[in-house]
Design a protein around this motif. Structure first.
Motif, PDB file in Angstrom:
ATOM      1  N   THR A 127       0.828  -1.208   0.000  1.00 33.36           N
ATOM      2  CA  THR A 127       0.000   0.000   0.000  1.00 33.36           C
ATOM      3  C   THR A 127       0.861   1.257   0.000  1.00 33.36           C
ATOM      4  O   THR A 127       0.598   2.207  -0.754  1.00 33.36           O
ATOM      5  CB  THR A 127      -0.938  -0.003   1.221  1.00 33.36           C
ATOM      6  OG1 THR A 127      -1.845  -1.103   1.104  1.00 33.36           O
ATOM      7  CG2 THR A 127      -1.726   1.290   1.313  1.00 33.36           C
ATOM      8  N   ASP A 160      -6.243   2.530  -5.355  1.00 37.86           N
ATOM      9  CA  ASP A 160      -6.933   2.032  -6.548  1.00 37.86           C
ATOM     10  C   ASP A 160      -6.671   0.540  -6.687  1.00 37.86           C
ATOM     11  O   ASP A 160      -5.575   0.124  -7.052  1.00 37.86           O
ATOM     12  CB  ASP A 160      -6.405   2.787  -7.773  1.00 37.86           C
ATOM     13  CG  ASP A 160      -7.002   2.271  -9.076  1.00 37.86           C
ATOM     14  OD1 ASP A 160      -7.995   1.511  -9.019  1.00 37.86           O
ATOM     15  OD2 ASP A 160      -6.469   2.617 -10.140  1.00 37.86           O
ATOM     16  N   ASP A 161      -7.690  -0.278  -6.403  1.00 34.91           N
ATOM     17  CA  ASP A 161      -7.476  -1.718  -6.436  1.00 34.91           C
ATOM     18  C   ASP A 161      -7.591  -2.313  -7.834  1.00 34.91           C
ATOM     19  O   ASP A 161      -7.469  -3.520  -8.013  1.00 34.91           O
ATOM     20  CB  ASP A 161      -8.430  -2.439  -5.474  1.00 34.91           C
ATOM     21  CG  ASP A 161      -9.895  -2.228  -5.822  1.00 34.91           C
ATOM     22  OD1 ASP A 161     -10.167  -1.577  -6.837  1.00 34.91           O
ATOM     23  OD2 ASP A 161     -10.758  -2.737  -5.073  1.00 34.91           O
ATOM     24  N   LEU A 166      -6.048  -6.590   0.858  1.00 30.58           N
ATOM     25  CA  LEU A 166      -7.117  -5.846   0.189  1.00 30.58           C
ATOM     26  C   LEU A 166      -7.812  -4.892   1.152  1.00 30.58           C
ATOM     27  O   LEU A 166      -8.210  -3.790   0.766  1.00 30.58           O
ATOM     28  CB  LEU A 166      -8.118  -6.822  -0.422  1.00 30.58           C
ATOM     29  CG  LEU A 166      -7.555  -7.758  -1.504  1.00 30.58           C
ATOM     30  CD1 LEU A 166      -8.641  -8.689  -2.029  1.00 30.58           C
ATOM     31  CD2 LEU A 166      -6.954  -6.950  -2.657  1.00 30.58           C
ATOM     32  N   GLU A 167      -7.942  -5.292   2.414  1.00 32.06           N
ATOM     33  CA  GLU A 167      -8.562  -4.425   3.408  1.00 32.06           C
ATOM     34  C   GLU A 167      -7.697  -3.189   3.674  1.00 32.06           C
ATOM     35  O   GLU A 167      -8.210  -2.071   3.816  1.00 32.06           O
ATOM     36  CB  GLU A 167      -8.799  -5.197   4.705  1.00 32.06           C
ATOM     37  CG  GLU A 167      -9.899  -6.246   4.585  1.00 32.06           C
ATOM     38  CD  GLU A 167     -10.069  -7.059   5.858  1.00 32.06           C
ATOM     39  OE1 GLU A 167      -9.164  -6.996   6.726  1.00 32.06           O
ATOM     40  OE2 GLU A 167     -11.081  -7.764   5.976  1.00 32.06           O
ATOM     41  N   THR A 168      -6.367  -3.394   3.724  1.00 34.91           N
ATOM     42  CA  THR A 168      -5.466  -2.257   3.939  1.00 34.91           C
ATOM     43  C   THR A 168      -5.495  -1.312   2.746  1.00 34.91           C
ATOM     44  O   THR A 168      -5.504  -0.080   2.913  1.00 34.91           O
ATOM     45  CB  THR A 168      -4.033  -2.761   4.197  1.00 34.91           C
ATOM     46  OG1 THR A 168      -4.031  -3.568   5.373  1.00 34.91           O
ATOM     47  CG2 THR A 168      -3.073  -1.601   4.395  1.00 34.91           C
ATOM     48  N   ALA A 169      -5.536  -1.864   1.538  1.00 37.81           N
ATOM     49  CA  ALA A 169      -5.629  -1.024   0.347  1.00 37.81           C
ATOM     50  C   ALA A 169      -6.918  -0.207   0.365  1.00 37.81           C
ATOM     51  O   ALA A 169      -6.918   0.999   0.090  1.00 37.81           O
ATOM     52  CB  ALA A 169      -5.556  -1.891  -0.902  1.00 37.81           C
ATOM     53  N   GLU A 170      -8.009  -0.860   0.721  1.00 39.11           N
ATOM     54  CA  GLU A 170      -9.299  -0.171   0.780  1.00 39.11           C
ATOM     55  C   GLU A 170      -9.298   0.905   1.859  1.00 39.11           C
ATOM     56  O   GLU A 170      -9.801   2.021   1.647  1.00 39.11           O
ATOM     57  CB  GLU A 170     -10.417  -1.179   1.051  1.00 39.11           C
ATOM     58  CG  GLU A 170     -11.795  -0.554   1.134  1.00 39.11           C
ATOM     59  CD  GLU A 170     -12.880  -1.574   1.463  1.00 39.11           C
ATOM     60  OE1 GLU A 170     -14.069  -1.232   1.334  1.00 39.11           O
ATOM     61  OE2 GLU A 170     -12.537  -2.709   1.872  1.00 39.11           O
ATOM     62  N   GLU A 171      -8.731   0.580   3.025  1.00 38.59           N
ATOM     63  CA  GLU A 171      -8.687   1.535   4.140  1.00 38.59           C
ATOM     64  C   GLU A 171      -7.950   2.815   3.748  1.00 38.59           C
ATOM     65  O   GLU A 171      -8.277   3.909   4.212  1.00 38.59           O
ATOM     66  CB  GLU A 171      -7.993   0.879   5.339  1.00 38.59           C
ATOM     67  CG  GLU A 171      -7.906   1.729   6.574  1.00 38.59           C
ATOM     68  CD  GLU A 171      -9.228   1.844   7.313  1.00 38.59           C
ATOM     69  OE1 GLU A 171      -9.324   2.729   8.185  1.00 38.59           O
ATOM     70  OE2 GLU A 171     -10.160   1.062   7.019  1.00 38.59           O
ATOM     71  N   ASN A 172      -6.966   2.676   2.855  1.00 42.04           N
ATOM     72  CA  ASN A 172      -6.141   3.813   2.456  1.00 42.04           C
ATOM     73  C   ASN A 172      -6.496   4.346   1.068  1.00 42.04           C
ATOM     74  O   ASN A 172      -5.739   5.103   0.474  1.00 42.04           O
ATOM     75  CB  ASN A 172      -4.666   3.418   2.526  1.00 42.04           C
ATOM     76  CG  ASN A 172      -4.214   3.153   3.944  1.00 42.04           C
ATOM     77  OD1 ASN A 172      -3.846   4.065   4.663  1.00 42.04           O
ATOM     78  ND2 ASN A 172      -4.263   1.891   4.374  1.00 42.04           N
ATOM     79  N   ARG A 173      -7.648   3.905   0.571  1.00 43.89           N
ATOM     80  CA  ARG A 173      -8.192   4.407  -0.702  1.00 43.89           C
ATOM     81  C   ARG A 173      -7.233   4.218  -1.864  1.00 43.89           C
ATOM     82  O   ARG A 173      -7.068   5.101  -2.723  1.00 43.89           O
ATOM     83  CB  ARG A 173      -8.591   5.881  -0.556  1.00 43.89           C
ATOM     84  CG  ARG A 173      -9.643   6.114   0.516  1.00 43.89           C
ATOM     85  CD  ARG A 173     -10.024   7.585   0.611  1.00 43.89           C
ATOM     86  NE  ARG A 173     -11.023   7.798   1.642  1.00 43.89           N
ATOM     87  CZ  ARG A 173     -11.531   8.995   1.969  1.00 43.89           C
ATOM     88  NH1 ARG A 173     -11.107  10.080   1.320  1.00 43.89           N
ATOM     89  NH2 ARG A 173     -12.435   9.101   2.922  1.00 43.89           N
TER      90      ARG A 173
END
Length: 219
Positions: free
Chosen positions: A60, A95-96, A86-93
């Protein structure tokens, strides 16, 4: 100083970010100029692979701050870690669309010299043996895979080092973390004898341990 990604409360089977994780963040902040020179945006879109990604904090961070246009694959044998990435990526916005989390052993599913940047915080703690892969998701021993690296703490790391020739692209770089008990300067010497350029990027005392990160690239 670049911001540290936020990590949600993790499943107890996933490695919490610790001194080694934060050393990797500092390493990439320090080496940012070199990486951007090697893979200048927007003309170059590097493939970045982190092995044993754990919480996903390093992937991330690099995606957010260093190689923003890269395509990212975070691998881990631990299914709980794959979810945490994936949760850490989402938490930090983050682009997945350019970030995938894959359950696999090291880089076994990534071949043919495609990886431009390889990141590895290995199981470097010396132990009697490398743990067996748990057979069920609810097994309590998943975390052991992130810690125990065999008698010298190097069993898993050497598998990755010996596979760099078939994993890295022509201009590829590998950033691998070591503790002092892994004898990183001996590793540096041995890999240089095999034709690799090896640089120590950063080193830090963390409690009773001394951690360092070496950068490997083809000469």
């Amino acid at each position: 100083m670049l911001p540290t990604p936020t990590v949600r409360s993790l499943d107890e089977k996933v490695y919490d970010p610790a001194e080694d994780s934060f050393l990797l963040l500092d390493c990439f902040e320090q080496d940012q100029g070199y990486l951007l020179e090697k893979f200048p945006p927007p003309h170059t879109i590097p493939l970045v692979v982190e092995i044993g990604a754990g919480s996903g904090i390093v992937t991330t961070f690099v995606k957010q701050n260093i190689l923003k246009d890269g395509i990212y694959i975070a691998t881990d044998l631990n299914p709980h870690a794959c979810k945490a990435v994936l949760e850490t990526a989402e938490e930090n916005r983050v682009d997945d669309e350019k970030l995938e989390s894959c359950q696999m052993d090291l880089t076994n599913g990534i071949k043919n010299k495609h990886v431009d940047v390889l990141i590895f915080n290995p199981p470097y703690v010396p132990a009697d043996e490398v743990p067996a892969v748990p057979e069920t998701d609810d097994d309590e021993s998943w975390l052991d895979l992130a810690l125990c690296g065999g008698p010298q703490g190097m069993d898993v790391t050497w598998k990755v080092l010996h596979g760099l020739e078939t994993t890295l692209s022509k201009n590829g770089l590998a950033y691998i973390l070591f503790c002092a008990r892994n004898n990183p300067m001996d590793v540096k010497r041995d890999m240089e004898q095999l034709g690799w350029k090896v640089d120590k990027i950063i080193e830090r005392k963390a409690g009773w341990e001394v951690l360092s990160i070496l950068r490997f690239q083809k000469t």
